[in-house]
Enzyme design. Structure first.
Site, short mmCIF file in Angstrom:
data_model
loop_
_atom_site.label_atom_id
_atom_site.label_comp_id
_atom_site.label_asym_id
_atom_site.label_seq_id
_atom_site.Cartn_x
_atom_site.Cartn_y
_atom_site.Cartn_z
N HIS A 28 121.46 121.40 58.25
CA HIS A 28 121.60 120.08 57.64
C HIS A 28 121.11 120.07 56.17
O HIS A 28 121.80 119.61 55.27
CB HIS A 28 120.77 119.07 58.43
O1 RIB Z 1 118.14 115.71 61.63
C1 RIB Z 1 118.04 116.87 60.85
C2 RIB Z 1 116.84 116.82 59.96
O2 RIB Z 1 115.66 116.75 60.75
C3 RIB Z 1 116.68 118.09 59.11
O3 RIB Z 1 116.08 117.76 57.90
C4 RIB Z 1 115.78 118.94 59.94
O4 RIB Z 1 115.01 119.84 59.15
C5 RIB Z 1 114.87 117.91 60.53
O5 RIB Z 1 113.87 117.61 59.58
#
Ligand code: RIB
Ligand code: CA
Length: 319
Positions: free
Chosen positions: A241
């Site tokens: 992500h």
């Molecule tokens: O939902 C994904 C996010 O939550 C990303 O930033 C992952 O590292 C967690 O922090």
């Protein structure tokens, strides 16, 4: 050069994102600030220091940030997806840790903004507690922030940490609402709708590992994270992500966006932490007066993966 601050809760995908930022020739990485999230802020701070050491960036100040959300304490943390140490059990393989700044996160962000001769991009890839605190503590600095790029939220995908909430917003819904709906800083939000479609397979990670020490170190963090994606989401591949958000911060236009107001459910019900995109027309949106943000709903996944591989296999530049 793009002046950049990264606010992060490393985190396996944060590690990929920090590598992209630390190794990018077009980025002037002014500071890294840490926040509670995937693991506690003590650990996210140690991880950030170790990651920057691995990426050859002792020049980048690390400011420790908030250990708890603005208002409501969390009853639980992300349940082990990133491993007990936040880096798939491999945190001690990274380093040597760079020094921690004597300035805490918000003070460090403020000092960078005050000293900058040009607007600074802030990429926030953990819960937005530090960013919301900065906006509240130093509203005078808002005009010095060129852009927020936020990994977080979900428009139609649903949640990951709960049925309705994406983890970074769930980690501090009040902070998310302050940043998304209560600020005028141009903002790009990179939600699960997009990031869950840009995943890395074990073969892709094996290939990355063979490119050199940075790729090998990043690929080594996969164990718990990749397993979680297989068991929870039925993906034999893991979503990075935060790396998608950092690519957009560094290469604007990596993602295609749709402008829409986004509000956040800060109730204590089952919807807590949900992000609500207003897809109505401008006239209806204007009634609620929530400013629009650019929501990233499309990107060329193949190109993004290729760009990630190119940047992560480049190795640590001599400085
Ligand atoms: O939902 C994904 C996010 O939550 C990303 O930033 C992952 O590292 C967690 O922090
Ligand atoms: Ca993160």
């Amino acid at each position: 050069m793009i002046p950049l601050i990264v606010d992060t809760d490393p985190g396996v995908d944060d590690a990929f994102a920090l590598a992209v930022a630390a190794l990018a020739p077009e980025v002037d990485l002014r500071a890294v600030t840490t926040v509670h999230g995937n693991v506690g802020v003590e650990q996210t701070t140690d991880n950030a220091r170790r990651l920057l050491g691995t990426f050859g960036r002792p020049d980048v100040p690390v400011g420790r940030g908030a250990g708890v959300p603005l208002v409501h304490l969390l009853e639980r943390r992300s349940d082990g997806v990133h491993g007990d140490d936040g880096l798939g059990g491999r945190s001690l393989d990274f380093g040597p840790p760079v020094d921690e700044s004597p300035l805490r996160a918000v003070a460090l962000m403020a000092s960078v903004l005050e000293a900058s001769e040009e607007p600074v991009t802030i990429a926030a890839i953990g819960p937005f507690t530090n960013v919301a605190t900065l906006l509240s503590a130093r509203p005078d600095l808002e005009e010095r922030i060129g852009r927020f790029v936020l990994m977080g939220g979900s428009i139609a995908f649903g949640g990951n940490v709960s049925a309705s909430a994406e983890f970074n917003v769930w980690g501090d819904p009040e902070a998310a609402r302050r940043v998304l709906a209560g600020s005028r800083v141009p903002t790009t939000m990179v939600p699960l709708d997009l990031t869950m479609r840009i995943t890395l397979t074990a073969d892709w990670l094996d290939d990355l590992a063979a490119t050199g020490p940075v790729g090998a170190a990043l690929a080594s963090t996969r164990e718990t994270y990749l397993a979680a994606y297989s068991t929870r989401f039925g993906h034999a591949a893991m979503a990075v992500h935060d790396a998608v958000a950092l690519l957009e911060a560094i290469v604007p236009g990596t993602v295609a966006t749709t402008p829409m107001p986004v509000d956040v459910d800060t109730s204590s019900g089952p919807g807590r932490g949900a992000t609500i995109g207003d897809l109505r027309g401008a006239e209806a949106q204007a009634v609620d007066g929530v400013r629009p943000v650019e929501v990233a709903l499309e990107a060329d996944a193949t190109s993004v993966r290729a760009e990630l591989r190119r940047r992560l296999s480049a190795g640590v530049p001599r400085r």
